[in-house]
Enzyme design. Structure first.
Site, PDB file in Angstrom:
ATOM      1  N   GLY A 105      58.877 -10.226  -2.731  1.00  0.00           N
ATOM      2  CA  GLY A 105      59.773  -9.701  -1.236  1.00  0.00           C
ATOM      3  C   GLY A 105      59.652  -8.764  -0.895  1.00  0.00           C
ATOM      4  CB  ALA A 150      61.929  -0.316  -5.342  1.00  0.00           C
ATOM      5  CB  CYS A 151      61.439  -4.861  -3.430  1.00  0.00           C
ATOM      6  SG  CYS A 151      59.274  -5.198  -2.654  1.00  0.00           S
ATOM      7  CG  ASP A 152      59.744  -7.497  -9.071  1.00  0.00           C
ATOM      8  OD1 ASP A 152      58.387  -7.591  -9.618  1.00  0.00           O
ATOM      9  OD2 ASP A 152      59.957  -9.378  -9.689  1.00  0.00           O
ATOM     10  CG  LEU A 193      60.042  -2.433  -9.813  1.00  0.00           C
ATOM     11  CD1 LEU A 193      61.218  -1.621  -9.523  1.00  0.00           C
ATOM     12  CD2 LEU A 193      60.196  -3.479 -10.476  1.00  0.00           C
TER      13      LEU A 193
END
Length: 106
Positions: free
Chosen positions: A19, A15-17, A46
């Protein structure tokens, strides 16, 4: 959730925010490393972690948010996208059926 047996993991989410570059590369690397296991590796923002995720890998600073977004998953935070000991420990546990322990959650 704070822990799960690697043998029970079926879906791992990176998971990423905001980028997507580094985290997408990490997901691709994990797909290659785990291709001989029954684990599906996916990449999601996310705020869109699927409910059926067993383990979520994310940057350490996002781990609390990931835990709230995926309360049924083991959340493991890492510092480095390549060569991080936390990521290596998850991969080893998934390959060997050992424990995957979250860094947050409960």
């Amino acid at each position: 959730m704070t822990g799960i047996s690697g043998a029970d993991v079926r879906k791992l989410v990176v998971a990423c925010d905001a980028g997507m570059g580094s985290s997408v590369m990490l997901a691709g690397q994990l797909r290659r490393e785990l291709r001989t296991t029954p684990v599906t590796v996916e990449h999601h923002p996310l705020n869109a972690i699927p409910a059926d995720a067993d383990v979520v890998l994310c940057q350490q600073g996002l781990a609390d948010r990931a835990s709230r977004a995926a309360p049924g998953a083991v959340v493991v935070g890492f510092r480095l996208f390549l060569g991080d000991p936390a990521v290596s420990a998850v991969v080893a546990a998934l390959k060997q059926g050992g424990p995957v322990t979250g860094t947050v959650g409960g």
